[in-house]
Design a protein around this motif. Structure first.
Motif, PDB file in Angstrom:
ATOM      1  N   GLY A  83     -40.387 -14.732 -61.104  1.00 25.60           N
ATOM      2  CA  GLY A  83     -39.377 -13.750 -61.508  1.00 25.60           C
ATOM      3  C   GLY A  83     -39.375 -13.484 -63.005  1.00 25.60           C
ATOM      4  N   GLY A  84     -40.520 -13.698 -63.665  1.00 33.04           N
ATOM      5  CA  GLY A  84     -40.606 -13.475 -65.108  1.00 33.04           C
ATOM      6  C   GLY A  84     -40.106 -14.635 -65.940  1.00 33.04           C
ATOM      7  N   ALA A  85     -39.619 -15.708 -65.314  1.00 34.00           N
ATOM      8  CA  ALA A  85     -39.056 -16.839 -66.065  1.00 34.00           C
ATOM      9  C   ALA A  85     -40.114 -17.539 -66.907  1.00 34.00           C
ATOM     10  N   ILE A  86     -41.279 -17.810 -66.336  1.00 31.26           N
ATOM     11  CA  ILE A  86     -42.304 -18.549 -67.062  1.00 31.26           C
ATOM     12  C   ILE A  86     -42.837 -17.720 -68.229  1.00 31.26           C
ATOM     13  N   GLU A  87     -42.971 -16.397 -68.018  1.00 31.09           N
ATOM     14  CA  GLU A  87     -43.463 -15.541 -69.102  1.00 31.09           C
ATOM     15  C   GLU A  87     -42.489 -15.513 -70.276  1.00 31.09           C
ATOM     16  N   MET A  88     -41.190 -15.405 -69.984  1.00 30.29           N
ATOM     17  CA  MET A  88     -40.195 -15.381 -71.055  1.00 30.29           C
ATOM     18  C   MET A  88     -40.124 -16.732 -71.774  1.00 30.29           C
ATOM     19  N   ALA A 132     -36.477 -22.770 -69.039  1.00 33.06           N
ATOM     20  CA  ALA A 132     -37.697 -22.195 -68.465  1.00 33.06           C
ATOM     21  C   ALA A 132     -37.463 -21.677 -67.052  1.00 33.06           C
ATOM     22  N   PHE A 133     -36.273 -21.918 -66.502  1.00 36.14           N
ATOM     23  CA  PHE A 133     -36.009 -21.559 -65.107  1.00 36.14           C
ATOM     24  C   PHE A 133     -35.299 -20.206 -64.962  1.00 36.14           C
ATOM     25  N   VAL A 134     -34.871 -19.593 -66.056  1.00 30.07           N
ATOM     26  CA  VAL A 134     -34.066 -18.366 -65.972  1.00 30.07           C
ATOM     27  C   VAL A 134     -34.985 -17.156 -65.907  1.00 30.07           C
ATOM     28  N   GLY A 135     -34.836 -16.370 -64.838  1.00 30.99           N
ATOM     29  CA  GLY A 135     -35.653 -15.171 -64.655  1.00 30.99           C
ATOM     30  C   GLY A 135     -34.883 -14.101 -63.915  1.00 30.99           C
ATOM     31  N   ILE A 136     -35.588 -13.067 -63.485  1.00 30.60           N
ATOM     32  CA  ILE A 136     -34.965 -11.959 -62.757  1.00 30.60           C
ATOM     33  C   ILE A 136     -34.783 -12.364 -61.296  1.00 30.60           C
ATOM     34  N   ASN A 137     -33.568 -12.209 -60.797  1.00 27.81           N
ATOM     35  CA  ASN A 137     -33.275 -12.463 -59.393  1.00 27.81           C
ATOM     36  C   ASN A 137     -32.847 -11.149 -58.751  1.00 27.81           C
ATOM     37  N   PHE A 138     -33.650 -10.638 -57.833  1.00 26.07           N
ATOM     38  CA  PHE A 138     -33.397  -9.314 -57.275  1.00 26.07           C
ATOM     39  C   PHE A 138     -32.285  -9.321 -56.235  1.00 26.07           C
TER      40      PHE A 138
END
Length: 554
Positions: free
Chosen positions: A417-422, A485-491
């Motif tokens: 969900g983009g978390a690792i990239e951010m 590192a766990f925060v990302g986009i959740n649809f």
């Protein structure tokens, strides 16, 4: 072409040859690759759209798989071919992430474009990108990945972990709406295999048109379509319990005995003796096969009408012209070995299974070998209303199988969900502050390029990418420790969230391979500073005769 440096003109290349070099050529190659990025951008993520591809024969493909799209496009630009190669490599090595690796490579090129226009040497950009890549991989392995327990002690816990990884891989595929059904099928298939090798060649995938996707079958054993058969086949039994199975690489037909033979005769009676000898030869073979006690005869080569009727009369099932891959999987499931002669058949050459049956699946009849004692192989029989749907289901399942395999082998995951990239982006920006000189700018550019993944995920879902990216940056900057590192986009909630708790997981090898391949592709494009095109007669586009590179041994 003439080369004139103040000396007399010397003709080296034929007239009409186009020669481009320098910074302008590198930027031209980058612009060509960015056009590929525009094609693939809408397909990224669980809410990405599909692309319909049609060729000159009106064969259509509907997919959002990056490797399939690039392979199907008729790409002639030599620089863009590098993107096709890295997507193929990602597909073969990992299975999933083929769109991600292409978008990352193009975004890295896009970020490097501004430095080239300002006169910075491409070698410095390449060196900086390699520094950033090395740091990113180090961060993933040390701080940003999570170890999972894949030991055999708790099968239920292991299965639960693998199902979560498979579901993430399916989230962007056509089968997302049926993910629960296919996740179970996918994990069942992997857990059936030998845990030491996990050879996906032992997972057979068969396609039968008709029915819904959830009519698909998981066969713990081997299944293959009924082969070509002669008269007498319908009289053979179609169901056995604990049968003995003999596998052959032998032709059981009359014509086999007279191939490449020349016989000279003087009397009619001698011809009859030859005919009788031919019949005796094949009858002796059939008699030897029957005496083994085998109930099922499989052969890579044809089994003729005489042999088919003989087996029917003796209550034996036979199948000739079996695909070699199917026959090899049968051997792995039931035991025994493939025999090329019937002169020395022994009990250990035969295999066995719990149940054999011929079953109607859709409009086709299938031979199923199940309840095998040493099953290390399985078969997925896929159903669907259209061939294009079945093909896309097969591609999606292949990606999911590869992801589950990698998760089981490497025992480490990262958060999707983009978390690792951010997370990498934030840490690379901090790392850049410790670097002096121009390289600090380029490492920051590498960090910025990683944001293409969460940004495009938001845009494809119709969310506000500017707002959500700002929230992500703030969350990753404020929160300290591993949890950020766990925060990302959740649809599901259309907002940022802890994706570890939402079980949006990916294998660590997926991200590492994506970053490595994307950086290598970008550096390869940046190293090419000259292209020579020779326009041959009747060739408007020209053929590439040479590409000169710098700094990478091109």
């Amino acid at each position: 072409m003439n080369f004139n440096n103040g000396s007399p003109t010397i003709v080296v290349l034929k007239e009409g040859t186009d020669k481009s070099q320098g910074k302008a050529q590198i930027i031209s190659n980058i612009n060509a690759c960015l056009s590929i990025q525009d094609i693939l951008k809408p397909t990224l993520g669980p809410l990405g759209s599909d692309i319909l591809l049609s060729d000159q024969t009106n064969k259509t493909i509907i997919t959002n798989d990056g490797a399939t799209i690039l392979k199907s496009l008729d790409i002639v630009h030599p620089a863009c071919q590098i993107l096709v190669d890295i997507s193929k490599s990602q597909d073969m090595e990992i299975g999933d992430g083929t769109t991600t690796v292409t978008l990352l490579a193009c975004e890295l090129m896009k970020e490097s474009k501004q430095f080239l226009e300002e006169g910075i040497n491409s070698n410095l950009i390449m060196k900086s990108y390699n520094m950033a890549l090395k740091k990113a991989i180090e961060l993933i392995k040390s701080d940003l990945s999570v170890k999972i327990d894949t030991s055999n002690e708790n099968e239920e816990a292991l299965r639960d972990l693998l199902e979560k990884c498979a579901k993430t891989a399916m989230s962007s595929k056509l089968i997302n709406s049926n993910s629960k059904f296919f996740v179970n099928m996918c994990v069942d298939a992997i857990l059936t295999l030998d845990r030491q090798h996990l050879d996906l060649n032992n997972v057979g995938i068969k396609k039968v048109s008709g029915g819904s996707m959830e009519d698909s079958l998981f066969v713990k054993g081997v299944a293959f379509a009924k082969t070509f058969s002669y008269a007498g086949f319908e009289q053979q039994p179609k169901y056995f319990t604990n049968p003995k199975i003999l596998s052959l690489n032998l032709e059981l037909e009359l014509k086999a005995e007279r191939d490449n033979a020349e016989v000279r005769i003087e009397k009619v009676e001698e011809y009859q003796k030859i005919v009788d000898a031919e019949w005796k030869l094949i009858h002796d073979k059939l008699e030897l096969i029957k005496n083994t006690g085998a109930n099922i005869i499989l052969s890579k080569l044809p089994i003729g009408d005489l042999a088919t009727q003989y087996f029917a009369d003796n209550g034996i099932f036979c199948s000739g012209r079996v695909d070699p891959e199917d026959l090899n999987r049968v051997i792995k499931a039931v035991g025994g070995s493939i025999q090329t002669s019937v002169s020395d058949l022994k009990p250990e050459h035969l295999g066995t299974c719990g149940i054999f049956e011929e079953k109607q699946i859709g409009n086709e009849r299938y031979n199923l070998f199940t309840e095998c004692s040493n099953t290390k192989t399985c078969t997925l029989v896929l159903r669907g209303g259209a061939n294009q749907v079945i093909e896309e289901v097969a591609r999606s399942l292949n990606d999911a199988l590869m992801i589950v395999k990698r998760s089981l082998q490497l025992n480490s995951i990262v958060i999707g969900g983009g978390a690792i990239e951010m997370a990498i982006s934030k840490r690379l920006r901090d790392y850049a502050k410790t670097i002096k000189g121009k390289q600090q700018l380029m490492i920051n550019a590498f960090a910025k390029a990683l944001e293409i993944i969460p940004r495009q995920l938001c845009e494809n879902a119709g969310l506000d990418s500017v707002e959500l990216l700002n929230k992500l940056r703030m969350s990753h900057s404020v929160n300290q420790g591993k949890d950020n590192a766990f925060v990302g986009i959740n649809f599901q909630i259309e907002n940022i969230a802890n994706n570890f708790e939402s079980f949006i997981w990916e294998p660590m090898s997926n991200k590492i391979n994506s970053l490595q391949s994307a950086t290598e592709a970008c550096n390869l494009i940046l190293s090419i500073d000259e292209t020579i095109t020779n326009k041959q007669q009747g060739d408007e586009g020209g053929n590439i005769q040479g590409i000169r590179g710098q700094g990478m041994g091109m």
